[in-house]
Design a protein around this motif. Structure first.
Motif, PDB file in Angstrom:
ATOM      1  N   MET B   1       0.844  -1.195   0.000  1.00  0.00           N
ATOM      2  CA  MET B   1       0.000   0.000   0.000  1.00  0.00           C
ATOM      3  C   MET B   1       0.877   1.242   0.000  1.00  0.00           C
ATOM      4  SD  MET B   1      -3.310   0.670   2.462  1.00  0.00           S
ATOM      5  CE  MET B   1      -2.616   2.022   3.404  1.00  0.00           C
ATOM      6  N   ALA B   2       0.441   2.240  -0.708  1.00  0.00           N
ATOM      7  CA  ALA B   2       1.226   3.463  -0.802  1.00  0.00           C
ATOM      8  C   ALA B   2       1.216   4.209   0.527  1.00  0.00           C
ATOM      9  CB  ALA B   2       0.652   4.358  -1.901  1.00  0.00           C
ATOM     10  N   ASN B   3       2.322   4.877   0.833  1.00  0.00           N
ATOM     11  CA  ASN B   3       2.370   5.749   2.006  1.00  0.00           C
ATOM     12  C   ASN B   3       1.417   6.922   1.814  1.00  0.00           C
ATOM     13  OD1 ASN B   3       4.227   4.337   3.597  1.00  0.00           O
ATOM     14  ND2 ASN B   3       5.957   5.174   2.425  1.00  0.00           N
ATOM     15  N   PRO B   4       0.958   7.527   2.901  1.00  0.00           N
ATOM     16  CA  PRO B   4       0.019   8.647   2.762  1.00  0.00           C
ATOM     17  C   PRO B   4       0.690   9.906   2.199  1.00  0.00           C
ATOM     18  CG  PRO B   4       0.640   8.352   5.057  1.00  0.00           C
ATOM     19  CD  PRO B   4       1.223   7.186   4.311  1.00  0.00           C
ATOM     20  N   ILE B   5      -0.130  10.751   1.615  1.00  0.00           N
ATOM     21  CA  ILE B   5       0.340  12.069   1.175  1.00  0.00           C
ATOM     22  C   ILE B   5       0.597  12.905   2.421  1.00  0.00           C
ATOM     23  CG2 ILE B   5      -0.351  14.187  -0.010  1.00  0.00           C
ATOM     24  CD1 ILE B   5      -1.983  12.367  -1.939  1.00  0.00           C
ATOM     25  N   LEU B   6       1.813  13.449   2.524  1.00  0.00           N
ATOM     26  CA  LEU B   6       2.162  14.260   3.698  1.00  0.00           C
ATOM     27  C   LEU B   6       2.181  15.752   3.383  1.00  0.00           C
ATOM     28  CD1 LEU B   6       5.052  12.174   5.363  1.00  0.00           C
ATOM     29  CD2 LEU B   6       2.580  12.007   5.708  1.00  0.00           C
ATOM     30  N   VAL B   7       2.503  16.082   2.132  1.00  0.00           N
ATOM     31  CA  VAL B   7       2.661  17.496   1.770  1.00  0.00           C
ATOM     32  C   VAL B   7       2.029  17.739   0.402  1.00  0.00           C
ATOM     33  CG1 VAL B   7       4.360  19.305   1.209  1.00  0.00           C
ATOM     34  CG2 VAL B   7       4.768  17.766   3.140  1.00  0.00           C
ATOM     35  N   GLU B   8       1.371  18.881   0.286  1.00  0.00           N
ATOM     36  CA  GLU B   8       0.764  19.296  -0.983  1.00  0.00           C
ATOM     37  C   GLU B   8       1.395  20.600  -1.456  1.00  0.00           C
ATOM     38  OE1 GLU B   8      -3.788  17.664  -0.203  1.00  0.00           O
ATOM     39  OE2 GLU B   8      -3.310  19.758   0.232  1.00  0.00           O
ATOM     40  N   ILE B   9       1.539  20.717  -2.771  1.00  0.00           N
ATOM     41  CA  ILE B   9       1.980  21.971  -3.399  1.00  0.00           C
ATOM     42  C   ILE B   9       0.807  22.462  -4.232  1.00  0.00           C
ATOM     43  CG2 ILE B   9       3.766  23.074  -4.819  1.00  0.00           C
ATOM     44  CD1 ILE B   9       5.011  21.441  -2.548  1.00  0.00           C
ATOM     45  N   THR B  10       0.314  23.630  -3.923  1.00  0.00           N
ATOM     46  CA  THR B  10      -0.828  24.143  -4.681  1.00  0.00           C
ATOM     47  C   THR B  10      -0.373  25.207  -5.681  1.00  0.00           C
ATOM     48  OG1 THR B  10      -1.397  26.031  -3.266  1.00  0.00           O
ATOM     49  CG2 THR B  10      -2.245  23.868  -2.597  1.00  0.00           C
ATOM     50  N   ARG B  11      -1.211  25.433  -6.677  1.00  0.00           N
ATOM     51  CA  ARG B  11      -1.050  26.547  -7.623  1.00  0.00           C
ATOM     52  C   ARG B  11      -2.466  26.964  -7.999  1.00  0.00           C
ATOM     53  NH1 ARG B  11       3.077  28.579 -10.677  1.00  0.00           N
ATOM     54  NH2 ARG B  11       4.311  26.972  -9.655  1.00  0.00           N
TER      55      ARG B  11
END
Lengths: 331, 331
Positions: B1-11
């Protein structure tokens, strides 16, 4: 569900880091002929959009009115590395349309080609807006505004006619309309978000211009021809884009974008390729894109291109301590 | 299973890129008190290993025999930015142990602190091995070899007594033995791979030295004290590590590592923190680690530290066009 792992970075006996992403390949009929991961999520093509952002420059008649050569068309599609071959041409082009660097909406940017960057530092020179990797694209926008005889100031705004023309072209080519979500790019121009599938379809239209109106088809041919004819103007000395274009021997125009994007236009087969690395890593986009080109028989045999497919990871003593390689999903 | 998303980069209105990863926080009893993602996969701590790589320097008696100060201990734990405060101290230390730059096994490396890098370019100066971000760690290794009166040549080899001492210390602290898989680090020294859970346990031992033998406990105290006392020697001017250590006001020593690693030692609570971003991105490691520090009440209120937690994404005109932020899993 998470996108598949496309690229692995090894060190010694282990995989140290992985990059996930998605890929869509479309043909001119709009069929997705290959895909990996979620190709319906919205993504910004960033500078991979440039070949389409250059369409109004030609379709409007501006390129002909100002007598633009293939070199300038290539620069309009470029994320250039700030070398003199780029900056002298952009400056001359600006002058030809009665503009100068102060008309460019992009900000100054440190030159990406290190020998030039270092020489500028040694001379105490600051980068200008002409050094911005997008200065060719912006000069293209200005050229359209000049040709239409409308205000150049504000040409980077989303509602300016030049940007509307880009949105309409993208909407028509991708088949999803021109009212797309958008953000502001690194160079201050709007960048439109669309699914990877839709962008691959738009690129396939450029690859198979016979499916387009003669005006748009001719513009597409001219853009793809210019990119293939001038790989170093589209990118820079030793850049992966130039390497891929050279090695494909006329069978592919390619364009990277910030945050792990890559676009490919393959005229021989009429295919369009769009690729996005989830985490935005350029190193992974290059290797994953090399693997896709290789699958399509477009990577060629240039050593520099093969070295992007399987790239050594070196330490500060230049010893090879690992490898960057395509993951199973791409083999 | 993939690790969770920890950080997002928005635009603009969208999330443009995401970074997945895993986090383990252990207490001195070896219990995992918090975790996200797979914390049993093998990962290289890279430079986050340095506080443990410095243990033999103190435990062997070498630090006392050569009269090392906290400044030098901090440099032994450092990924420094090549500023004069680092290079003059490393050079003087090398001289004190009867060595010079040619004894360092790490290669020359371009200085990371841009004003110094640019000044060197302007003077036409090439970086030396002392400029390598790991030169303090290597000088520490050499100091142990000198103290033991054994060959310094080859000190970076996996089977050299200095590296064996590092492996034994790491094996004991992490509780998983000293026969660990290993790769060659950017500086040519071996780097050992272990699960995030095990590394967090090792860091917790440094945070709660009362659980250790008096010799090792004293060494741990000295290392943590030196890192907290000299944040800029452990990293550099304006570096995220220095920012975190300052803002924690003595309650955390932290150390980043290449390929998206971060380690934390929190003496007040006896906690050890280990974090790895799957794709190796430093930008994501910084923001995810800031979020973890914030959860633990250790991020503090310094504006520079808060600005790593929620960082603006700016374009070349210095307009804010997006944000780097912790993802839901970290909020």
């Amino acid at each position: 569900m998470a996108n598949p792992i496309l690229v692995e970075i090894t060190r010694g006996p282990l995989v140290e880091s992985v990059h996930r992403g998605s890929v869509a390949i479309a043909n001119a009929e709009g069929e997705i002929v290959f895909s990996l991961g979620d190709i319906e999520a919205l993504t910004y093509p960033r500078s991979s959009l440039k070949p389409i952002q250059a369409l109004p420059l030609i379709e409007s008649g501006a390129a002909d009115a100002f007598g633009l050569s293939d070199e300038e068309i290539a620069l309009a599609c470029a994320s250039h590395t700030g070398e003199p071959m780029h900056t002298t041409r952009v400056s001359a082009w600006l002058e030809r349309i009665g503009c100068d660097a102060s008309d460019l909406a992009c900000g100054p940017q440190v030159v990406r080609y290190e020998p030039v960057r270092d020489a500028m530092i040694a001379r105490g020179e600051q980068p200008t807006r002409v050094h911005n990797n997008c200065s060719g694209k912006h000069t293209g926008f200005l050229t359209v505004a000049r040709h239409w005889d409308i205000a150049t100031k504000g040409y980077e705004h989303h509602d300016h006619p030049v940007q509307r023309a880009v949105a309409v072209a993208l909407g028509e080519l991708s088949g999803i309309g021109s009212e797309l979500p958008w953000g502001v790019d690194g160079c201050a121009a709007p960048n439109f978000a669309l699914p990877l599938s839709a962008f691959a379809r738009a690129l396939a239209k450029l690859a198979a211009p016979q499916s387009l109106s003669s005006q748009r088809g001719n513009a597409a041919r001219r853009i793809v021809h210019a990119m293939i004819a001038h790989p170093e103007l589209v990118s820079g000395t030793g850049h992966a884009c130039a390497t891929f274009i050279h090695s494909a021997r006329g069978r592919a125009a390619v364009k990277n974008g910030a945050e792990g994007y890559y676009a490919g236009i393959a005229p021989e087969t009429g295919l369009g390729i769009a690729l996005k690395i989830d985490d935005g890593a350029g190193r992974a986009a290059e290797t994953a894109f090399a693997a896709i080109l290789d699958k399509l028989g477009l990577l060629g045999n240039d050593a520099a291109a093969r070295a992007i497919l399987n790239a050594p990871v070196a330490n500060t003593r230049d010893a090879v301590v690992g490898e960057r390689r395509p993951a199973e999903a791409l083999i």
